[in-house]
Design a protein around this motif. Sequence first.
Motif, short mmCIF file in Angstrom:
data_model
loop_
_atom_site.label_atom_id
_atom_site.label_comp_id
_atom_site.label_asym_id
_atom_site.label_seq_id
_atom_site.Cartn_x
_atom_site.Cartn_y
_atom_site.Cartn_z
N LYS A 219 -2.85 28.80 35.62
CA LYS A 219 -2.54 27.59 34.86
C LYS A 219 -3.59 27.32 33.79
O LYS A 219 -4.79 27.51 34.01
CB LYS A 219 -2.51 26.37 35.79
CG LYS A 219 -1.38 26.29 36.76
CD LYS A 219 -1.47 24.98 37.53
CE LYS A 219 -0.34 24.79 38.50
NZ LYS A 219 -0.46 23.50 39.23
N ALA A 220 -3.13 26.81 32.67
CA ALA A 220 -4.05 26.27 31.66
C ALA A 220 -4.56 24.93 32.17
O ALA A 220 -3.77 24.04 32.49
CB ALA A 220 -3.32 26.08 30.34
N ALA A 221 -5.88 24.80 32.28
CA ALA A 221 -6.45 23.57 32.82
C ALA A 221 -6.08 22.34 31.99
O ALA A 221 -5.95 21.24 32.52
CB ALA A 221 -7.97 23.69 32.91
N ALA A 222 -5.87 22.53 30.70
CA ALA A 222 -5.53 21.41 29.82
C ALA A 222 -4.04 21.33 29.54
O ALA A 222 -3.61 20.55 28.70
CB ALA A 222 -6.29 21.55 28.49
N GLY A 223 -3.23 22.13 30.24
CA GLY A 223 -1.81 22.20 29.98
C GLY A 223 -1.04 20.99 30.49
O GLY A 223 -1.58 20.11 31.15
N ALA B 109 -3.27 28.85 26.00
CA ALA B 109 -4.02 27.60 26.15
C ALA B 109 -4.95 27.37 24.97
O ALA B 109 -5.07 26.24 24.47
CB ALA B 109 -4.82 27.62 27.45
N GLU B 110 -5.59 28.41 24.51
CA GLU B 110 -6.48 28.27 23.36
C GLU B 110 -5.70 27.88 22.11
O GLU B 110 -6.13 27.04 21.32
CB GLU B 110 -7.24 29.58 23.13
CG GLU B 110 -8.31 29.86 24.19
CD GLU B 110 -8.96 31.22 24.00
OE1 GLU B 110 -8.42 32.04 23.23
OE2 GLU B 110 -10.02 31.44 24.62
N ARG B 111 -4.53 28.47 21.96
CA ARG B 111 -3.71 28.22 20.78
C ARG B 111 -3.07 26.83 20.80
O ARG B 111 -3.05 26.12 19.80
CB ARG B 111 -2.63 29.29 20.67
CG ARG B 111 -1.76 29.18 19.41
CD ARG B 111 -0.81 30.36 19.28
NE ARG B 111 0.25 30.35 20.29
CZ ARG B 111 0.30 31.16 21.33
NH1 ARG B 111 -0.66 32.06 21.52
NH2 ARG B 111 1.31 31.09 22.19
N MET B 112 -2.56 26.42 21.98
CA MET B 112 -1.80 25.17 22.07
C MET B 112 -2.67 23.95 22.37
O MET B 112 -2.39 22.85 21.90
CB MET B 112 -0.73 25.31 23.16
CG MET B 112 0.37 26.28 22.82
SD MET B 112 1.37 25.75 21.40
CE MET B 112 2.15 24.29 22.09
N PHE B 113 -3.70 24.13 23.19
CA PHE B 113 -4.48 22.99 23.65
C PHE B 113 -5.92 22.99 23.15
O PHE B 113 -6.66 22.04 23.39
CB PHE B 113 -4.48 22.93 25.18
CG PHE B 113 -3.10 23.06 25.79
CD1 PHE B 113 -2.09 22.19 25.45
CD2 PHE B 113 -2.81 24.08 26.69
CE1 PHE B 113 -0.82 22.32 25.99
CE2 PHE B 113 -1.56 24.22 27.24
CZ PHE B 113 -0.55 23.34 26.89
N GLY B 114 -6.33 24.08 22.51
CA GLY B 114 -7.71 24.18 22.04
C GLY B 114 -8.71 24.32 23.17
O GLY B 114 -9.90 24.09 23.00
N ASP B 115 -8.23 24.72 24.34
CA ASP B 115 -9.08 24.88 25.52
C ASP B 115 -8.51 26.02 26.35
O ASP B 115 -7.41 25.92 26.89
CB ASP B 115 -9.10 23.59 26.34
CG ASP B 115 -9.99 23.65 27.57
OD1 ASP B 115 -10.49 24.75 27.90
OD2 ASP B 115 -10.19 22.61 28.22
N GLY B 116 -9.27 27.12 26.44
CA GLY B 116 -8.78 28.30 27.15
C GLY B 116 -9.11 28.33 28.62
O GLY B 116 -8.93 29.36 29.27
#
Length: 353
Positions: free
Chosen positions: A46-50, A76-83
């Motif tokens: 899971k993306a932690a910031a998703g 996650a890096e692309r959509m939330f700026g946090d990988g």
Amino acid sequence: MGDKINARNLMAAAGVPVAPGTTDPAADLDAAVAAATEIGYPVMVKAAAGGGGMGMGVATDEAALRIEYDKVRAFAERMFGDGSVLIERYFPRVRHVEVQILGLADGRVVALGERECSVQRRNQKLVEESPSPAVSPELRERFLAAAVRAGEAVGYRNAGTVECLLVPRQRNLADDSSGSGSGSGSGSGSEEFFFLEMNTRLQVEHPVTEYVYGVDLVEEQLRVASGLAPTFDPDALAPRGHAIELRINAEDPKRFLPGPGAIKTWNEPTGEGVRVDSGYVAGNTVTPFYDSLMAKLIVSGSDRAEAVERARAAVAAFEIAGPKCNLPFHAELLENEEFLSGDYDTGIVPRMR
């Protein structure tokens, strides 16, 4: 609470059940493999910031994990700026049950029952109902108590939702030979549940709670923000009847692909126990630039059977022409024996297809 890892750790410290998983981000692929080996496959990456069902992947073995980890991290890096990536135990057959909470102006946190949200496509909800047909009075008591603890742990104010995974213990052991029933469960009994995430806002499906509890959640959150007492007695909350919400989307009813377009016909159903929340009329255009949700069809009844009957009639009476629409899917669901039995899980839509 917007960071899934931070939220998990806070909930665990507050005594809210969480699924086996990492307490820190998996910094690299080796760390993810080590975590998955300890947790046991299958795992959810899971993306932690998703949020909103985005930024997730399932790995059944190390080879799959290596693929999913890179995919989720890049997304996650692309959509939330946090990988940052979380590794968590994956349960093949679960129900998605959430609890509506309200943090009052005086500091108390109250729970207004649960909603069943297991009818999903691509991890996104299509249908919600309250009360959940899977939740017994004893299980409901544990659900609501855990949700209140979650809100109290962060000093929550206003409307919010504590989302959980409900794992039927017997079904899980039969379907998952890797033993996914292990870990920090909710205690004794035939079922266990785990904290999934907290939505610190009013959710799309809030009308089903409003019908069953007779509370206007929009009004109540404005009263909380104004420092006012609620319009209801928090110590006398009790559910009455049953409510179901169907999300009417501009999408193909089979593959659920977006189908925007100009609306030529828009006739909403009416009748006792029928409510439509919408933002469209004939002549409008559903564009491809925003969410495909066109309307929420909410029905209520004295019990689940009456609510289902009203839903069938309302779906049949709802006329939309122009963009693609998922009304045929809802008509099919309302005749599906698994759904009608109440004994369904998050795999019901794939099984229907």
